[in-house]
Design a protein around this motif. Structure first.
Motif, short mmCIF file in Angstrom:
data_model
loop_
_atom_site.label_atom_id
_atom_site.label_comp_id
_atom_site.label_asym_id
_atom_site.label_seq_id
_atom_site.Cartn_x
_atom_site.Cartn_y
_atom_site.Cartn_z
N GLN A 136 83.52 -9.32 14.00
CA GLN A 136 83.57 -7.85 13.95
C GLN A 136 85.02 -7.37 13.78
N ARG A 137 85.93 -8.03 14.50
CA ARG A 137 87.36 -7.69 14.35
C ARG A 137 87.87 -8.17 12.99
N ARG A 138 87.44 -9.39 12.60
CA ARG A 138 87.98 -10.02 11.40
C ARG A 138 87.46 -9.35 10.12
N ASN A 139 86.17 -9.01 10.09
CA ASN A 139 85.57 -8.56 8.83
C ASN A 139 85.19 -7.07 8.78
N ALA A 140 84.87 -6.49 9.92
CA ALA A 140 84.48 -5.07 9.91
C ALA A 140 85.68 -4.15 10.13
N ALA A 141 86.52 -4.52 11.10
CA ALA A 141 87.63 -3.61 11.46
C ALA A 141 88.56 -3.30 10.28
N PRO A 197 80.26 -9.79 4.83
CA PRO A 197 81.43 -8.91 4.69
C PRO A 197 81.41 -8.10 3.40
N THR A 198 80.97 -8.72 2.30
CA THR A 198 80.90 -7.99 1.01
C THR A 198 79.93 -6.83 1.10
N ARG A 199 78.77 -7.12 1.69
CA ARG A 199 77.76 -6.07 1.79
C ARG A 199 78.22 -4.97 2.75
N PHE A 200 78.88 -5.35 3.82
CA PHE A 200 79.37 -4.35 4.77
C PHE A 200 80.36 -3.41 4.07
N LEU A 248 74.32 3.76 13.24
CA LEU A 248 73.99 2.47 12.62
C LEU A 248 74.29 1.35 13.60
N MET A 249 73.44 0.32 13.59
CA MET A 249 73.59 -0.80 14.53
C MET A 249 73.89 -2.07 13.75
N PHE A 250 75.06 -2.65 14.03
CA PHE A 250 75.45 -3.93 13.43
C PHE A 250 75.64 -4.95 14.55
N HIS A 251 75.51 -6.23 14.17
CA HIS A 251 75.87 -7.33 15.07
C HIS A 251 76.95 -8.16 14.38
N HIS A 252 76.60 -9.31 13.80
CA HIS A 252 77.61 -10.09 13.08
C HIS A 252 77.91 -9.47 11.72
N VAL A 253 79.20 -9.40 11.38
CA VAL A 253 79.59 -9.05 10.02
C VAL A 253 80.23 -10.32 9.46
N ALA A 254 79.38 -11.18 8.93
CA ALA A 254 79.80 -12.50 8.44
C ALA A 254 78.61 -13.09 7.66
N LEU A 255 78.88 -14.16 6.93
CA LEU A 255 77.80 -14.83 6.22
C LEU A 255 76.89 -15.50 7.23
#
Ligand SMILES: [Zn+2]
Length: 303
Positions: A149-154, A100-103, A78-85
């Motif tokens: 990515q660190r703040r919302n995905a990790a 972030p909610t959807r992730f 899977l390929m992600f870039h920003h995990v943020a609104l």
């Protein structure tokens, strides 16, 4: 920093989606000529200097390893870039933002469906070196290196003990708008794999040999020296590569490379041209699971 080419640009799309044809290459037998210890040292030093400084040859090269007999399951990367609104409608449509909610929902639904995250290195070792994988492996890759990515995905992955794969642009490390070195070190401590996404995120196919080499080999050397971790994966900026770019990636010592060609990665694929599945802002978790499962069953049916 945009990462995907404009889908209207057919030339870019065709080149990005170009599947590389390649043939297996056996390793060269070791020389049996006896040489003295001093001569061996001088040869080793010369070989290192040559590898670091010599521009990339124009010729194409074969795969990283002789992978005849490679086996294992296909794996969705899977390929992600920003995990943020997304800041605006245009960003939301760009395919580069996931809230972030959807992730969190995506990860939860994947886990409920039996998927377990692994690194690309684990996948390569399972396919080509006898390693093992969970029953339903999935790779979650994050491009460029954004603080969100660190703040919302990790934290979401950390809660499940899942690793991610961070494709880091070397120049973004410790730069404004990028990730700090200590943040990346923490991700590595949590099991993340770090891949090189070139030195400055420019189109590698348009560079002369010397600059191409600095972008490819230079980014690997820079990340190894700053992070003290093996860098085995490469990710082509904008998904753009050519036989010459691929040869540079191989020569620089990478084992795998990720494209933006859509599809499930398979052990019979060129390891330096692996496809991925982009996850955009508007993709529902149901669609994500269907995409992963459909791709899997299609691959199985084609075998
Ligand atoms: Zn990128």
């Amino acid at each position: 920093m945009p990462c995907l080419p404009d889908p209207k640009d057919s030339r870019l799309r065709i080149q990005a989606e170009q599947r590389m044809s390649w043939v297996s290459r056996r390793p060269t037998p070791r020389s049996i000529v006896a040489v003295g210890p001093w001569r061996r040292v001088r040869f080793a030093v010369a070989a290192v200097v040559f590898a670091v400084t010599w521009p990339v040859p124009m010729a194409t090269a074969g795969p990283t390893r002789d992978n005849r007999g490679s086996a294992g399951p296909p794996v969705p990367i899977l390929m992600f870039h920003h995990v943020a609104l997304a800041p605006d409608t245009a960003a939301r449509r760009s395919g580069l933002w996931v809230s972030p909610t959807r992730f969190e929902r995506h990860v939860s639904v994947l886990a409920r469906a039996g998927y377990r995250a692994v690194t690309l290195d684990q996948v390569w070792r399972a396919w080509h070196a006898g390693g093992s994988l969970p029953l339903r492996p999935v790779v979650l890759s994050f491009d460029d290196g954004y603080p969100d990515q660190r703040r919302n995905a990790a934290p979401v992955l950390r809660a499940r003990g899942w690793p991610g794969v961070l494709n880091l642009v070397a120049a973004r490390l410790n730069a404004a708008g990028g990730l700090r070195r200590q943040d990346v070190l923490r991700l590595i401590g949590e099991g993340w794999e770090i891949g090189a996404h070139a030195a400055t995120h420019h189109d590698l196919t348009r560079m002369r040999d010397a600059r191409l080499w600095r972008e490819v080999a230079g980014s690997r050397a820079s990340l190894i020296s700053q992070l003290g971790t093996p860098i085995r994966a490469f990710c082509y900026p904008y998904g753009r590569f050519s036989p010459r770019v691929r040869a540079a990636v191989l020569r620089a010592g990478f084992e795998t490379a990720m494209t933006i060609r859509r599809g499930l990665a398979d052990p019979s694929d060129d390891p330096l041209a692996l496809p991925r599945l982009n996850v955009g802002a508007r993709m529902s978790s149901r669609l994500l699971i269907r995409m992963v499962r459909t791709s899997t069953s299609r691959m199985a049916a084609a075998r």
